[in-house]
Design a protein around this motif. Structure first.
Motif, PDB file in Angstrom:
ATOM      1  N   UNK A 112       0.844  -1.213   0.000  1.00 45.92           N
ATOM      2  CA  UNK A 112       0.000   0.000   0.000  1.00 45.92           C
ATOM      3  C   UNK A 112       0.875   1.258   0.000  1.00 45.92           C
ATOM      4  N   UNK A 113       2.046   1.184   0.631  1.00 42.83           N
ATOM      5  CA  UNK A 113       2.933   2.355   0.619  1.00 42.83           C
ATOM      6  C   UNK A 113       3.438   2.663  -0.791  1.00 42.83           C
ATOM      7  N   UNK A 114       3.513   1.630  -1.628  1.00 47.74           N
ATOM      8  CA  UNK A 114       4.026   1.840  -2.992  1.00 47.74           C
ATOM      9  C   UNK A 114       2.908   2.124  -4.005  1.00 47.74           C
ATOM     10  N   UNK A 115       1.677   2.258  -3.488  1.00 47.73           N
ATOM     11  CA  UNK A 115       0.535   2.415  -4.392  1.00 47.73           C
ATOM     12  C   UNK A 115       0.693   3.558  -5.395  1.00 47.73           C
ATOM     13  N   UNK A 116       1.302   4.659  -4.950  1.00 53.41           N
ATOM     14  CA  UNK A 116       1.444   5.821  -5.850  1.00 53.41           C
ATOM     15  C   UNK A 116       2.610   5.701  -6.817  1.00 53.41           C
ATOM     16  N   UNK A 117       3.442   4.676  -6.640  1.00 46.77           N
ATOM     17  CA  UNK A 117       4.623   4.533  -7.517  1.00 46.77           C
ATOM     18  C   UNK A 117       4.191   4.015  -8.889  1.00 46.77           C
ATOM     19  N   UNK A 118       4.686   4.654  -9.939  1.00 46.90           N
ATOM     20  CA  UNK A 118       4.227   4.302 -11.290  1.00 46.90           C
ATOM     21  C   UNK A 118       5.071   3.169 -11.893  1.00 46.90           C
ATOM     22  N   UNK A 119       4.427   2.421 -12.758  1.00 50.19           N
ATOM     23  CA  UNK A 119       5.101   1.386 -13.556  1.00 50.19           C
ATOM     24  C   UNK A 119       5.877   0.383 -12.699  1.00 50.19           C
ATOM     25  N   UNK A 120       5.248  -0.046 -11.619  1.00 50.31           N
ATOM     26  CA  UNK A 120       5.845  -1.105 -10.800  1.00 50.31           C
ATOM     27  C   UNK A 120       5.139  -2.407 -11.169  1.00 50.31           C
ATOM     28  N   UNK A 121       5.913  -3.451 -11.468  1.00 53.77           N
ATOM     29  CA  UNK A 121       5.259  -4.749 -11.644  1.00 53.77           C
ATOM     30  C   UNK A 121       5.618  -5.612 -10.438  1.00 53.77           C
ATOM     31  N   UNK A 122       4.606  -6.194  -9.880  1.00 51.05           N
ATOM     32  CA  UNK A 122       4.810  -6.990  -8.664  1.00 51.05           C
ATOM     33  C   UNK A 122       5.021  -8.452  -9.024  1.00 51.05           C
ATOM     34  N   UNK A 123       6.026  -9.027  -8.403  1.00 53.61           N
ATOM     35  CA  UNK A 123       6.331 -10.441  -8.620  1.00 53.61           C
ATOM     36  C   UNK A 123       5.275 -11.269  -7.892  1.00 53.61           C
ATOM     37  N   UNK A 124       4.731 -12.253  -8.610  1.00 60.68           N
ATOM     38  CA  UNK A 124       3.583 -13.003  -8.083  1.00 60.68           C
ATOM     39  C   UNK A 124       3.878 -13.743  -6.788  1.00 60.68           C
ATOM     40  N   UNK A 125       5.064 -14.331  -6.691  1.00 65.14           N
ATOM     41  CA  UNK A 125       5.381 -15.105  -5.487  1.00 65.14           C
ATOM     42  C   UNK A 125       5.715 -14.161  -4.345  1.00 65.14           C
ATOM     43  N   UNK A 126       4.941 -14.311  -3.269  1.00 71.74           N
ATOM     44  CA  UNK A 126       5.195 -13.500  -2.080  1.00 71.74           C
ATOM     45  C   UNK A 126       5.464 -14.489  -0.945  1.00 71.74           C
ATOM     46  N   UNK A 127       6.496 -14.230  -0.174  1.00 63.19           N
ATOM     47  CA  UNK A 127       6.891 -15.217   0.853  1.00 63.19           C
ATOM     48  C   UNK A 127       6.416 -14.738   2.224  1.00 63.19           C
ATOM     49  N   UNK A 128       5.722 -15.630   2.927  1.00 62.35           N
ATOM     50  CA  UNK A 128       5.328 -15.320   4.307  1.00 62.35           C
ATOM     51  C   UNK A 128       6.049 -16.283   5.244  1.00 62.35           C
ATOM     52  N   UNK A 129       6.790 -15.721   6.181  1.00 63.00           N
ATOM     53  CA  UNK A 129       7.480 -16.532   7.195  1.00 63.00           C
ATOM     54  C   UNK A 129       6.712 -16.362   8.499  1.00 63.00           C
ATOM     55  N   UNK A 130       6.425 -17.495   9.128  1.00 64.01           N
ATOM     56  CA  UNK A 130       5.783 -17.404  10.432  1.00 64.01           C
ATOM     57  C   UNK A 130       6.877 -17.645  11.473  1.00 64.01           C
ATOM     58  N   UNK A 131       7.463 -16.575  11.973  1.00 66.98           N
ATOM     59  CA  UNK A 131       8.530 -16.584  12.998  1.00 66.98           C
ATOM     60  C   UNK A 131       9.884 -17.020  12.448  1.00 66.98           C
ATOM     61  N   UNK A 132       9.949 -18.210  11.847  1.00 65.28           N
ATOM     62  CA  UNK A 132      11.232 -18.694  11.311  1.00 65.28           C
ATOM     63  C   UNK A 132      10.951 -19.513  10.058  1.00 65.28           C
ATOM     64  N   UNK A 133      11.966 -19.617   9.211  1.00 64.25           N
ATOM     65  CA  UNK A 133      11.789 -20.398   7.980  1.00 64.25           C
ATOM     66  C   UNK A 133      11.390 -21.829   8.303  1.00 64.25           C
ATOM     67  N   UNK A 134      10.490 -22.380   7.534  1.00 69.36           N
ATOM     68  CA  UNK A 134      10.194 -23.812   7.623  1.00 69.36           C
ATOM     69  C   UNK A 134      10.196 -24.368   6.199  1.00 69.36           C
ATOM     70  N   UNK A 135       9.802 -25.627   6.056  1.00 71.42           N
ATOM     71  CA  UNK A 135       9.923 -26.223   4.720  1.00 71.42           C
ATOM     72  C   UNK A 135       9.015 -25.515   3.720  1.00 71.42           C
ATOM     73  N   UNK A 136       7.846 -25.096   4.179  1.00 66.34           N
ATOM     74  CA  UNK A 136       6.918 -24.466   3.248  1.00 66.34           C
ATOM     75  C   UNK A 136       7.437 -23.090   2.801  1.00 66.34           C
ATOM     76  N   UNK A 137       7.920 -22.264   3.739  1.00 71.12           N
ATOM     77  CA  UNK A 137       8.413 -20.940   3.323  1.00 71.12           C
ATOM     78  C   UNK A 137       9.726 -21.061   2.553  1.00 71.12           C
TER      79      UNK A 137
END
Ligand code: FEO
Length: 386
Positions: A346-371
């Protein structure tokens, strides 16, 4: 130091400044450049920072060799260049001050006088004949303040470029031009790409052999290299296909993910990569890297239902400088109620011509096999899109 037979360097090196303009670290100092054109009439081109009044006046006196300056050209009223206008006028009361109308109104606010009796107001295309040398003035608003002018000497084919083509670092340090010129440009002028493009367009009609900026070395060779970089930076075109990872880490787990991503990217053959711990690095270097490379990965934690403060500051710096035309990916860490990716995006909403990479990584506290698997996917997507 002679720039040409008629143009002398009378600037100074500042090795004591801790923060240039109150925020930029200058480990190798900074130069305040001032020049003298000696002809039938003599023109002083800008002054220097207040701390160097005596050294500068002594250099000026020596270069004048008993003569008296006729003109002081003020290209830019910011105090790193204009602090000694009053001391020059006190020493040489007959000097005429040549500058833009806006500059004189700024003098009134800085010094309590606009030197009414000594004013010579110049605007776009005006000229000042010194004898052999004639200066042509070109307005350059917002490169870096609104009153800025640059001037062109058709005799020696010199562009006096004000802050344009400036660089951090004193002149007695031997270092690569582009790195500290880029950090200077992105930090100080980065917001004003459109205005720099306008100035480059005007400059392209001139036959320039030498560039004399207000900071950094005088440029005499290979000018197309420097002008090319300015064109790249001011058009917000990534300079190189590469990746910047900017991160914060509270307990080291986000850092582990970042270093793992870096390792994977390198294993996939990526060479151009910069990794910045925003709590510890020079923020201006991290901002510079984000503008230099084509892809930016932002990694941070959810913190007080917001994002970690250094990341907020970093994104604010990007937005202030019109960050655009890049690919962006996110890694977030949260032990409960993670919102970091949502907030960064949301902070980058006003930035023009940004393409967002589809894969977004969520870590819950520490890396696990899924992240960790997600990191693999992110690395692959980054490389595939470079
Ligand atoms: Fe070097 Fe914008 O002052």
């Amino acid at each position: 130091m002679n720039i040409t037979s008629d143009v002398k360097y009378i600037g100074v090196n500042d090795r004591k400044k801790d923060l240039f303009e109150g925020q930029y670290r200058v480990p190798n100092g900074i130069a305040y450049n001032s020049y003298l054109i000696i002809d039938e009439k003599i023109a002083v081109m800008d002054t220097v920072d207040a701390d160097f009044k005596d050294e500068w006046l002594a250099k000026l006196d020596f270069a004048l060799d008993g003569r008296v300056p006729d003109y002081l050209v003020v290209h830019h009223m910011e105090p790193d260049h204009s602090a000694n206008i009053v001391s020059l006028v006190n020493k040489y009361p007959t000097v005429k001050i040549v500058s833009s109308a806006k500059s004189f109104s700024m003098m009134k606010s800085f010094f309590g006088t606009d030197f009414k009796e000594s004013q010579l107001v110049v605007g776009e295309g005006d000229t000042l004949c010194l004898g052999k040398h004639t200066l042509k003035f070109i307005t350059a608003p917002m490169v870096h303040w609104p009153e800025v002018i640059v001037s062109y000497d058709s005799c020696d084919k010199i562009l006096f470029s004000a802050d344009g083509f400036g660089k951090f670092g004193a002149l007695d340090c031997d270092e690569d031009w582009a790195c500290e010129a880029r950090r200077y440009y992105i930090g100080i002028v980065g917001k004003y790409g459109a205005q720099v493009q306008a100035l480059l367009k005007k400059a392209s009609t001139l036959d320039i052999k030498i560039i004399c900026p207000l900071h950094g070395p005088v440029l005499k060779e290979n000018l197309s290299y420097y002008i090319g970089l300015y064109n790249t930076w001011s058009s917000y075109t990534p300079e190189e296909r590469g990746v910047t990872i900017a991160y914060t880490s509270v307990y080291g787990n986000t850092k582990k993910a970042v270093l793992l991503l870096e390792k994977k990217l390198k294993e996939m053959g990526l060479e151009k990569i910069a990794v910045n711990d925003l709590a510890r690095c020079d923020m201006a270097e991290a901002v510079e890297d984000a503008f230099r490379y084509s892809t930016l990965v932002l990694a941070t934690t959810t913190y007080n239902a917001d994002i970690f403060p250094f990341m907020r500051e970093f994104i604010n710096h990007l937005n202030e400088r019109n960050f655009k035309n890049r690919r962006v990916a996110f890694i977030e860490n949260g032990s409960w109620a993670p919102v970091a990716t949502k907030i960064m995006r949301s902070m980058l909403e006003g930035a023009k011509d940004i393409s967002y990479i589809g894969t977004s990584v969520r870590i819950c506290s520490a890396l696990d096999s899924s992240s960790s698997l997600k990191l693999d996917a992110l690395a692959r997507e980054i490389i595939d899109g470079l």
